[in-house]
Design a protein around this motif. Sequence first.
Motif, short mmCIF file in Angstrom:
data_model
loop_
_atom_site.label_atom_id
_atom_site.label_comp_id
_atom_site.label_asym_id
_atom_site.label_seq_id
_atom_site.Cartn_x
_atom_site.Cartn_y
_atom_site.Cartn_z
N VAL A 105 -4.70 -2.27 -7.31
CA VAL A 105 -5.04 -1.29 -6.26
C VAL A 105 -6.56 -1.06 -6.25
O VAL A 105 -7.20 -1.07 -5.19
CB VAL A 105 -4.30 0.04 -6.47
N SER A 127 -3.13 8.09 -5.53
CA SER A 127 -2.11 8.29 -4.49
C SER A 127 -1.39 6.98 -4.19
O SER A 127 -0.16 6.93 -4.08
CB SER A 127 -2.75 8.84 -3.20
N MET A 128 -2.18 5.90 -4.05
CA MET A 128 -1.57 4.60 -3.76
C MET A 128 -0.77 4.09 -4.95
O MET A 128 0.33 3.54 -4.80
CB MET A 128 -2.67 3.60 -3.38
N TYR A 129 -1.31 4.30 -6.14
CA TYR A 129 -0.62 3.84 -7.35
C TYR A 129 0.74 4.54 -7.50
O TYR A 129 1.76 3.89 -7.76
CB TYR A 129 -1.50 4.12 -8.56
N LEU A 132 3.21 3.18 -4.95
CA LEU A 132 3.73 1.85 -5.26
C LEU A 132 4.62 1.83 -6.50
O LEU A 132 5.50 0.98 -6.62
CB LEU A 132 2.55 0.86 -5.44
N VAL A 143 3.30 5.36 3.70
CA VAL A 143 1.87 5.45 3.37
C VAL A 143 1.28 6.72 3.98
O VAL A 143 0.52 7.45 3.34
CB VAL A 143 1.12 4.20 3.87
N PHE A 147 -0.47 9.82 1.89
CA PHE A 147 -1.90 10.11 2.04
C PHE A 147 -2.16 11.35 2.88
O PHE A 147 -3.25 11.52 3.40
CB PHE A 147 -2.63 8.90 2.62
N TRP A 157 -9.02 3.72 6.91
CA TRP A 157 -8.35 2.48 6.51
C TRP A 157 -7.64 1.80 7.66
O TRP A 157 -7.50 0.59 7.68
CB TRP A 157 -7.34 2.79 5.40
N LEU A 163 -6.03 -1.46 4.11
CA LEU A 163 -4.63 -1.12 3.87
C LEU A 163 -3.79 -2.38 3.74
O LEU A 163 -2.94 -2.48 2.85
CB LEU A 163 -4.12 -0.23 5.00
N VAL A 166 -4.57 -3.86 0.32
CA VAL A 166 -3.98 -3.11 -0.79
C VAL A 166 -2.48 -3.33 -0.86
O VAL A 166 -1.89 -3.44 -1.92
CB VAL A 166 -4.30 -1.60 -0.66
N LEU A 167 -1.86 -3.43 0.30
CA LEU A 167 -0.41 -3.61 0.33
C LEU A 167 -0.02 -5.07 0.30
O LEU A 167 1.14 -5.41 0.53
CB LEU A 167 0.16 -2.94 1.58
#
Length: 171
Positions: A105, A127-129, A132, A143, A147, A157, A163, A166-167
């Motif tokens: 990430v 937040s992303m971690y 996922l 998402v 966020f 993003w 985005l 990252v994804l």
Amino acid sequence: SGVRLIFLFAGAGASVSADKDPGRLLLLCLWLGLTGTKLGCAEGGCGACTVMDLGHVLPSDSPHPKLISHHCAVNACLAPLCSLHLVAVTTVEGIGSVARKLHPVQERIARAHGSQCGFCTPGIVMSMYALLRNNPRPSMADVEEAFQGSPSTLTSWRSFPTLQLVLGGRR
Ligand code: FES
């Protein structure tokens, strides 16, 4: 007796911390040794202070507290220590670093120039971690929900390939 937290850091093992003031905010406790988590608005609106907690506990008198495997993004600027008794807390230091190895990430946000000014990047990463960890294939709606605490990031993003990168190319 004080609140016991289990900090996961440096990707290797855990440490236990005690604090005699259960009303103390998590962020202030973190800053005693882990300064990667930032303070922005101090009111739960910007997401700069996001960390991840893991699970909840069996009764504290259990000799082997068992953590339920659910990851949750938490605003450290709002969370009193008493709300995290025996909860494992992972900060941005716990998932990767330039010195050790960046987490995917972190690496992908950097590669796509998605960090903006960089101040709230640790919160964005966490937040992303956390998202996922719970859901390896999130939808765009997932998402957006994750966020909500970083609205300017999501807006930015959408305009860049961050985005998708990252994804892993998915939206
Ligand atoms: Fe802004 Fe915590 S500092 S949400």
